[in-house]
Design a protein around this motif. Structure first.
Motif, PDB file in Angstrom:
ATOM      1  N   UNK A  32       8.456 -14.359  83.956  1.00 36.97           N
ATOM      2  CA  UNK A  32       7.216 -14.616  83.309  1.00 36.97           C
ATOM      3  C   UNK A  32       6.607 -15.896  83.880  1.00 36.97           C
ATOM      4  N   UNK A  33       5.281 -15.796  84.156  1.00 30.51           N
ATOM      5  CA  UNK A  33       4.579 -16.938  84.746  1.00 30.51           C
ATOM      6  C   UNK A  33       3.649 -17.548  83.713  1.00 30.51           C
ATOM      7  N   UNK A  34       3.611 -18.837  83.685  1.00 29.20           N
ATOM      8  CA  UNK A  34       2.728 -19.558  82.779  1.00 29.20           C
ATOM      9  C   UNK A  34       1.813 -20.461  83.582  1.00 29.20           C
ATOM     10  N   UNK A  35       0.590 -20.580  83.085  1.00 29.04           N
ATOM     11  CA  UNK A  35      -0.343 -21.541  83.688  1.00 29.04           C
ATOM     12  C   UNK A  35      -0.391 -22.748  82.780  1.00 29.04           C
ATOM     13  N   UNK A  36      -0.261 -23.869  83.363  1.00 31.10           N
ATOM     14  CA  UNK A  36      -0.326 -25.121  82.605  1.00 31.10           C
ATOM     15  C   UNK A  36      -1.614 -25.817  83.004  1.00 31.10           C
ATOM     16  N   UNK A  37      -2.442 -26.054  82.007  1.00 32.13           N
ATOM     17  CA  UNK A  37      -3.704 -26.742  82.249  1.00 32.13           C
ATOM     18  C   UNK A  37      -3.658 -28.108  81.584  1.00 32.13           C
ATOM     19  N   UNK A  38      -4.106 -29.084  82.311  1.00 33.33           N
ATOM     20  CA  UNK A  38      -4.183 -30.425  81.746  1.00 33.33           C
ATOM     21  C   UNK A  38      -5.419 -30.517  80.865  1.00 33.33           C
ATOM     22  N   UNK A  39      -5.377 -31.462  79.992  1.00 33.14           N
ATOM     23  CA  UNK A  39      -6.478 -31.665  79.070  1.00 33.14           C
ATOM     24  C   UNK A  39      -7.779 -31.950  79.840  1.00 33.14           C
ATOM     25  N   UNK A  40      -7.678 -32.684  80.908  1.00 31.63           N
ATOM     26  CA  UNK A  40      -8.838 -33.021  81.720  1.00 31.63           C
ATOM     27  C   UNK A  40      -9.480 -31.743  82.296  1.00 31.63           C
ATOM     28  N   UNK A  41      -8.696 -30.789  82.719  1.00 31.27           N
ATOM     29  CA  UNK A  41      -9.199 -29.526  83.257  1.00 31.27           C
ATOM     30  C   UNK A  41      -9.896 -28.720  82.161  1.00 31.27           C
ATOM     31  N   UNK A  42      -9.320 -28.707  80.965  1.00 33.47           N
ATOM     32  CA  UNK A  42      -9.950 -28.003  79.848  1.00 33.47           C
ATOM     33  C   UNK A  42     -11.294 -28.642  79.497  1.00 33.47           C
ATOM     34  N   UNK A  43     -11.385 -29.954  79.514  1.00 29.84           N
ATOM     35  CA  UNK A  43     -12.640 -30.641  79.251  1.00 29.84           C
ATOM     36  C   UNK A  43     -13.687 -30.284  80.318  1.00 29.84           C
ATOM     37  N   UNK A  44     -13.255 -30.216  81.560  1.00 29.67           N
ATOM     38  CA  UNK A  44     -14.157 -29.877  82.652  1.00 29.67           C
ATOM     39  C   UNK A  44     -14.700 -28.451  82.491  1.00 29.67           C
ATOM     40  N   UNK A  45     -13.840 -27.498  82.156  1.00 22.96           N
ATOM     41  CA  UNK A  45     -14.272 -26.106  81.940  1.00 22.96           C
ATOM     42  C   UNK A  45     -15.239 -26.029  80.754  1.00 22.96           C
ATOM     43  N   UNK A  46     -14.955 -26.753  79.689  1.00 29.20           N
ATOM     44  CA  UNK A  46     -15.830 -26.769  78.516  1.00 29.20           C
ATOM     45  C   UNK A  46     -17.187 -27.381  78.865  1.00 29.20           C
ATOM     46  N   UNK A  47     -17.199 -28.440  79.687  1.00 30.25           N
ATOM     47  CA  UNK A  47     -18.449 -29.073  80.099  1.00 30.25           C
ATOM     48  C   UNK A  47     -19.298 -28.103  80.926  1.00 30.25           C
ATOM     49  N   UNK A  48     -18.683 -27.387  81.854  1.00 34.69           N
ATOM     50  CA  UNK A  48     -19.401 -26.404  82.673  1.00 34.69           C
ATOM     51  C   UNK A  48     -19.986 -25.296  81.789  1.00 34.69           C
ATOM     52  N   UNK A  49     -19.218 -24.801  80.834  1.00 39.34           N
ATOM     53  CA  UNK A  49     -19.690 -23.759  79.916  1.00 39.34           C
ATOM     54  C   UNK A  49     -20.859 -24.280  79.080  1.00 39.34           C
ATOM     55  N   UNK A  50     -20.767 -25.516  78.607  1.00 39.16           N
ATOM     56  CA  UNK A  50     -21.833 -26.124  77.798  1.00 39.16           C
ATOM     57  C   UNK A  50     -23.120 -26.249  78.617  1.00 39.16           C
TER      58      UNK A  50
END
Length: 149
Positions: free
Chosen positions: A1-19
């Motif tokens: 099983x493979x997991x993706x680990x995202x840092x908080x900074x990456x999640x903020x960046x994705x949220x900013x782009x979506x916004x």
């Protein structure tokens, strides 16, 4: 099983782009002069303003000469475009007119604005002719050109 680990900074960046994408799409949809990409064209009617004009001059022998004209003398339209031609009578008591090649006719009177709805389905050059001043012998030619591309 493979997991993706995202840092908080990456999640903020994705949220900013979506916004930014959401705000941009809302702004474009509320912009009054925006043309929709889907769902048809804007049915705006373009206004073109024209006036009647007169030139007068006195010859050396004292004889007065005059010529009438439409101003502007040439207008350009797109094939199928809806236009409201607004002609203000400035000089001359009245100017009965026709648009050659059409059934359009009317009269422009001094101090009044005559509104002529235009929409041409064929390309070409159409002449707006004053019937009172069609040639030099009648203080003309008072002819304007409507060029349809």
């Amino acid at each position: 099983m493979h997991f993706f680990v995202l840092k908080r900074r990456t999640l903020y960046f994705i949220a900013l782009i979506a916004f930014i994408a959401i705000v941009g799409s809302i702004w474009l949809s509320l912009k009054p002069d925006a043309t929709p990409a889907i769902g048809g064209q804007n049915e705006q009617i373009r206004e073109i303003h024209m006036v009647t004009g007169e030139f007068k001059s006195t010859m050396e022998d004292g004889k007065e000469i005059e010529a009438y004209r439409w101003d502007p003398g040439t207008i350009f339209l797109e094939k199928g475009e809806k236009v409201s031609l607004k002609i203000l009578g400035v000089n001359g008591k009245e100017h009965p007119f026709i648009i050659e090649g059409t059934d359009i006719k009317g009269v422009v009177k001094k101090g009044k604005e005559t509104v002529v709805p235009l929409q041409f389905d064929k390309e070409g050059t159409y002449r707006l002719i004053c019937l009172t001043h069609p040639s030099a012998e009648h203080n003309g030619p008072m002819i304007a050109y409507i060029v349809v591309d």
